[in-house]
Motif scaffolding. Structure first.
Motif, short mmCIF file in Angstrom:
data_model
loop_
_atom_site.label_atom_id
_atom_site.label_comp_id
_atom_site.label_asym_id
_atom_site.label_seq_id
_atom_site.Cartn_x
_atom_site.Cartn_y
_atom_site.Cartn_z
N PRO A 162 0.56 -1.35 0.07
CA PRO A 162 -0.06 -0.04 0.03
C PRO A 162 0.88 1.39 -0.06
N ALA A 163 0.47 2.38 -0.78
CA ALA A 163 1.42 3.34 -1.15
C ALA A 163 1.45 4.32 0.00
N ASN A 164 0.49 4.50 0.99
CA ASN A 164 0.49 5.25 1.80
C ASN A 164 1.14 4.91 3.19
N GLU A 165 1.68 3.45 3.03
CA GLU A 165 2.35 2.98 4.38
C GLU A 165 3.79 3.24 4.62
N MET A 166 4.62 2.89 5.67
CA MET A 166 6.04 3.15 5.67
C MET A 166 6.53 1.54 5.87
N TYR A 167 7.75 1.52 5.36
CA TYR A 167 8.44 0.01 5.73
C TYR A 167 9.84 0.31 5.71
N ALA A 168 10.40 -0.47 6.59
CA ALA A 168 11.94 -0.66 6.80
C ALA A 168 12.01 -2.07 5.87
N ILE A 169 13.19 -2.29 5.21
CA ILE A 169 13.58 -3.26 4.25
C ILE A 169 15.00 -3.42 4.44
N ARG A 170 14.92 -4.85 4.78
CA ARG A 170 16.58 -5.44 4.80
C ARG A 170 16.61 -6.68 3.82
N MET A 171 17.60 -6.55 3.10
CA MET A 171 17.85 -7.72 2.09
C MET A 171 19.28 -8.26 2.18
N LYS A 172 19.58 -9.59 2.08
CA LYS A 172 20.77 -9.91 2.28
C LYS A 172 20.87 -11.27 1.26
N GLY A 173 22.09 -10.93 0.69
CA GLY A 173 22.38 -11.90 -0.47
C GLY A 173 23.62 -11.86 -1.19
N HIS A 174 23.66 -12.19 -2.50
CA HIS A 174 24.65 -12.13 -3.32
C HIS A 174 24.33 -11.35 -4.53
N PHE A 175 25.44 -10.26 -4.77
CA PHE A 175 25.20 -9.45 -5.84
C PHE A 175 26.42 -9.57 -6.74
N SER A 176 25.91 -9.65 -8.26
CA SER A 176 26.98 -9.83 -9.27
C SER A 176 27.61 -8.62 -9.35
N LYS A 177 26.75 -7.42 -9.40
CA LYS A 177 26.89 -5.94 -9.68
C LYS A 177 26.40 -5.19 -8.53
N LEU A 178 27.18 -4.12 -8.09
CA LEU A 178 26.46 -3.18 -7.03
C LEU A 178 27.08 -1.91 -7.24
N THR A 179 26.50 -0.76 -7.50
CA THR A 179 27.03 0.55 -7.52
C THR A 179 26.66 1.41 -6.23
N SER A 180 27.77 1.99 -5.60
CA SER A 180 27.34 2.69 -4.37
C SER A 180 28.24 3.97 -4.47
N ARG A 181 28.11 4.79 -3.40
CA ARG A 181 28.72 5.88 -3.40
C ARG A 181 29.05 6.32 -1.75
N ALA A 182 29.99 6.99 -1.72
CA ALA A 182 30.25 7.62 -0.22
C ALA A 182 30.67 9.02 -0.28
N PRO A 183 30.54 9.93 0.43
CA PRO A 183 30.85 11.47 0.21
C PRO A 183 32.12 11.63 1.30
N GLY A 184 33.04 12.41 0.78
CA GLY A 184 34.02 12.80 1.72
C GLY A 184 33.55 14.06 2.67
N PRO A 185 34.41 14.28 3.72
CA PRO A 185 33.66 15.21 4.66
C PRO A 185 33.76 16.62 4.01
N ALA A 186 33.04 17.23 4.43
CA ALA A 186 32.77 18.97 4.19
C ALA A 186 33.52 19.78 4.91
N LYS A 187 33.87 20.97 4.40
CA LYS A 187 34.79 21.81 5.22
C LYS A 187 33.59 23.22 5.34
N LYS A 188 33.85 23.91 6.51
CA LYS A 188 33.23 24.87 6.90
C LYS A 188 33.63 26.15 5.70
N PRO A 189 33.00 27.05 5.22
CA PRO A 189 31.44 27.18 5.50
C PRO A 189 30.74 26.13 4.46
N TYR A 190 29.72 25.54 5.00
CA TYR A 190 29.31 24.21 4.30
C TYR A 190 28.23 24.61 3.05
N PRO A 191 28.66 24.00 2.03
CA PRO A 191 27.66 24.32 0.94
C PRO A 191 26.52 23.63 0.95
#
Length: 272
Positions: A144-173
């Motif tokens: 149902p579109a109006n509900e909220m869900y936590a989702i956990r998935m575990k398994g094997h991935f032949s491909k996966l694209t992800s990211r992580a940001p480097g720390p920002a410096k002040k003044p923050y953009p």
């Protein structure tokens, strides 16, 4: 998320998922008065800060990870200065750094935004040979579109694209401008691990991320990040329906100095 045309999920799996939630809905109808007094605590999500504050450049917060873990054992977020991606799985908090390294974080470290809950699956099923876009479409068709869900998935991935940001410096953009210069992509292959995240309705825009939002942690703790896409050979999917959630506003002084009037949904779509 960017969606692509892909082969549909096995129909029996989709029917099983839909049937599971019809059963859950039936069970959640009004209970006898005598049962109410013994009911467990509400199955709520806890949120520190709001997504539009992060988008606007509020990159610091005062909530320690020790405090965060009292609110939930499962969730996602980031750290002060947007220093990497945050993932909470089975009560432990990990940082996926911009160099791809993984660190279990100390309780005294802090977060600028996080979403957590105590995870308890209401339903689970297995999927083979699927991609993120198709899996998301199948889940949205079944839930149902109006509900909220936590989702956990575990398994094997032949491909996966992800990211992580480097720390920002002040003044923050703004977050969009920071990620344009300090976002690091990881193209992983033949990796096994856990996906942690949420599916939230559109009416929560400006407060949280509408739609799907997933982070990844490899079993060997050598890779992870905010997920853009994946191809999975086999997955166990667990879904925990959320009854509601509470929001604690960011307690850092920067929160009161920033304007939150601007509509930043287009910015969010570009970085998610």
């Amino acid at each position: 998320m960017n969606y692509r045309s892909m082969a549909p999920m096995n129909k029996p799996v989709l029917m099983l998922l839909a049937g599971s939630f019809l059963f859950l809905q039936a069970c959640s109808q009004k209970q006898p008065a005598e049962a109410a007094s013994t009911a467990p605590a509400p199955d709520f999500m806890y949120q520190y800060s709001i997504i539009d504050a992060l988008l606007a450049g509020v990159f610091d917060g005062n909530l320690t990870l020790g405090e965060l873990k009292t609110k939930g054992d499962f969730g996602i977020g980031t750290f002060n200065r947007v220093d990497g991606e945050l993932i909470v799985d089975q009560g432990k908090v990990y940082q996926i750094s911009h160099d791809g390294s993984i660190h279990e974080m100390a309780d005294q470290d802090s977060t600028s935004i996080a979403f957590v809950k105590f995870f308890k699956a209401d339903t689970s099923f297995m999927v083979k040979n699927t991609e993120l876009g198709q899996l998301e479409k199948d889940l949205m068709a079944a839930l149902p579109a109006n509900e909220m869900y936590a989702i956990r998935m575990k398994g094997h991935f032949s491909k996966l694209t992800s990211r992580a940001p480097g720390p920002a410096k002040k003044p923050y953009p703004t977050l969009k401008d920071h990620l344009a210069k300090a976002q690091y992509l990881f193209n992983l292959t033949n990796t096994r691990g856990v996906v942690v995240g949420f599916l939230l309705p559109g009416y929560l825009a400006k407060v949280n991320v509408p739609g799907f939002h997933f982070h990844y942690l490899a079993d060997d703790h050598k890779s992870g990040g905010h997920i853009f896409d994946f191809t999975a050979t086999e997955l166990t999917v667990e879904i925990d329906k959320i009854k509601g959630y509470s929001v604690e506003l960011n307690t850092n002084a920067d929160f009161d100095k920033i304007s939150l009037d601007k509509d930043r949904q287009e910015e969010l779509k570009k970085i998610e």
